[in-house]
Enzyme design. Sequence first.
Site, PDB file in Angstrom:
ATOM      1  N   ASP A  35      46.754  10.235  51.978  1.00  0.00           N
ATOM      2  CA  ASP A  35      45.398  10.335  51.444  1.00  0.00           C
ATOM      3  C   ASP A  35      44.697  11.546  52.041  1.00  0.00           C
ATOM      4  O   ASP A  35      43.532  11.479  52.419  1.00  0.00           O
ATOM      5  CB  ASP A  35      44.632   9.037  51.737  1.00  0.00           C
ATOM      6  CG  ASP A  35      43.398   8.882  50.844  1.00  0.00           C
ATOM      7  OD1 ASP A  35      43.307   9.595  49.829  1.00  0.00           O
ATOM      8  OD2 ASP A  35      42.525   8.067  51.174  1.00  0.00           O
ATOM      9  N   LYS A  72      33.836   2.732  63.667  1.00  0.00           N
ATOM     10  CA  LYS A  72      34.150   2.384  62.274  1.00  0.00           C
ATOM     11  C   LYS A  72      34.238   0.864  62.176  1.00  0.00           C
ATOM     12  O   LYS A  72      35.135   0.241  62.755  1.00  0.00           O
ATOM     13  CB  LYS A  72      35.473   3.034  61.841  1.00  0.00           C
ATOM     14  CG  LYS A  72      35.843   2.705  60.387  1.00  0.00           C
ATOM     15  CD  LYS A  72      36.984   3.582  59.887  1.00  0.00           C
ATOM     16  CE  LYS A  72      37.474   3.168  58.519  1.00  0.00           C
ATOM     17  NZ  LYS A  72      38.546   4.017  57.998  1.00  0.00           N
ATOM     18  N   ILE A 107      32.480   1.099  57.452  1.00  0.00           N
ATOM     19  CA  ILE A 107      31.219   1.829  57.620  1.00  0.00           C
ATOM     20  C   ILE A 107      31.334   2.555  58.949  1.00  0.00           C
ATOM     21  O   ILE A 107      31.753   1.959  59.949  1.00  0.00           O
ATOM     22  CB  ILE A 107      30.026   0.860  57.674  1.00  0.00           C
ATOM     23  CG1 ILE A 107      30.046  -0.068  56.449  1.00  0.00           C
ATOM     24  CG2 ILE A 107      28.707   1.619  57.748  1.00  0.00           C
ATOM     25  CD1 ILE A 107      29.062  -1.226  56.549  1.00  0.00           C
TER      26      ILE A 107
END
Length: 480
Positions: free
Chosen positions: A294, A194, A178
Amino acid sequence: MSPEPSYLVPVQPLEAMLSAKHPLDDLEEGQLEEEQVMQEHVKEGLLEEKPVMQEPCIKTSRWGTGLTSPKEELISHADNVSKTSRWNRSSLTPECEEVMVSEEQQCYSSESGSGHRTVEKLSADENSDREYCSSDHDELENEDPDSSTQGGMDMMLGSRSVNEFQKLNKINEGTYGIVYKARDEKTKEIVALKKIKMKEDRFEEEYGFPLTSLREINILLSCNHPAIVNVKEVVVGGKNDSDVYMVMEHLEHDLRGVMDRRKEPFSTSEVKCLMMQLLDGLKYLHTNWIIHRDLKPSNLLMNNCGELKICDFGMARQYGSPIKPYTQMVITQWYRPPELLLGAKEYSTAVDMWSVGCIMAELLSQKPLFPGKSELDQLQKIFAVLGTPNEAVWPGFSSFPNAKAKFPTQPYNMLRKKFPAISFVGGQILSERGFDLLNSLLTLDPEKRLTVEEALNHGWFHEVPLPKSKDFMPTYPPKR
Ligand SMILES: Nc1ncnc2c1ncn2[C@@H]1O[C@H](COP(=O)(O)OP(=O)(O)OP(=O)(O)O)[C@@H](O)[C@H]1O
């Protein structure tokens, strides 16, 4: 070759790299042999391929290599960093004694002719993301169990508390963490926090820390480049300090959000500005043997100074997700290259270049190029635009595990239709050179796909309109 920018870590002499005390001494017998064999291969590779020696090598921590237990790490550093967190960026400054051949170098088995760095997968069943994880587990399981079990939290000794930050708002919730906007009460600086999501799986039960996050932190703390998000430190919070947060520089936007808000596509000079920053950051990663794996618009942060920075290194150099996502969300396939979709046994830096091609197309057209709904649909969408491959255009194609599927035959490359040179309705156009860059990034055969260096040197960036200066890039009202 043009001189490397100054932010790259200076080259370590080969002798220093190879003669530095290696923590192999600490391993068990069987492991020792295996590692020594790998080490020999690395030596050979380095000696054979001079350019590799000359490239910078970021130092990865011993946590990242899994070769030394965290406790030993703490003890060996005790004199220098007593009461200082293992995660403090400054404690990672390379020292001669500490220089190591990184895990990436040990894993990379070959450098292909096209210049893409290939890594051989470590397990037999390469479609299983978990296999990678188990290989990592094995490495860690060979450590002194006493020290390993405590490692997760020991490494946090001396870390600041998250209470020293004022959480302002939640920015986003991803698969692994999060992200909050926060203010450092001491410096008054606005940062992004984070929070690492802890999950009860075997790895975390035993080692107290999610592997993906461990890798992300290790890589990000080791990187230093203007196009890579800067992680400042790691702080702890919650009951028994069991919550772990990465403290990062805060950027107002990510590219996904910006594109969703914009009514029209970026101009050609804006696309060039963004592409050059992305490629510059990626060149740093690939030079340092890191494959991001990614890359997608939501992992490209942007600020109102026109800067773009790559974030989210959870997948970097591990080539698979070791833990199940916490939410129903799955990692998007839209930017995934055909070789991965087909179940390739080897990955190379070319996987990132494919994603860059998809991102370039999306920047130009304001819509995703291949929005597949499943892996098969993804491949079908790719082949419908770029042509269905065969052995002639992609030698080895038919040997991929997933190549047995019946793909509709599309003999032509239809990409130019989507990115025309002339538009009668005032739509976005792409010059010959621009199309050549896009088409070369989206080459099906990874061996023939453009390397990051080739992309950066592409003529498109030198023709008019030239890349816009960051200072003149559009700004957006902060949304979070
Ligand atoms: N340093 C930062 N500054 C501002 N926003 C950030 C920062 N880092 C991440 N974000 C925001 O949080 C989102 C999620 O972050 P990140 O991708 O690191 O998390 P994740 O859990 O690994 O996500 P994913 O589900 O994509 O794997 C990003 O898309 C971005 O919008």
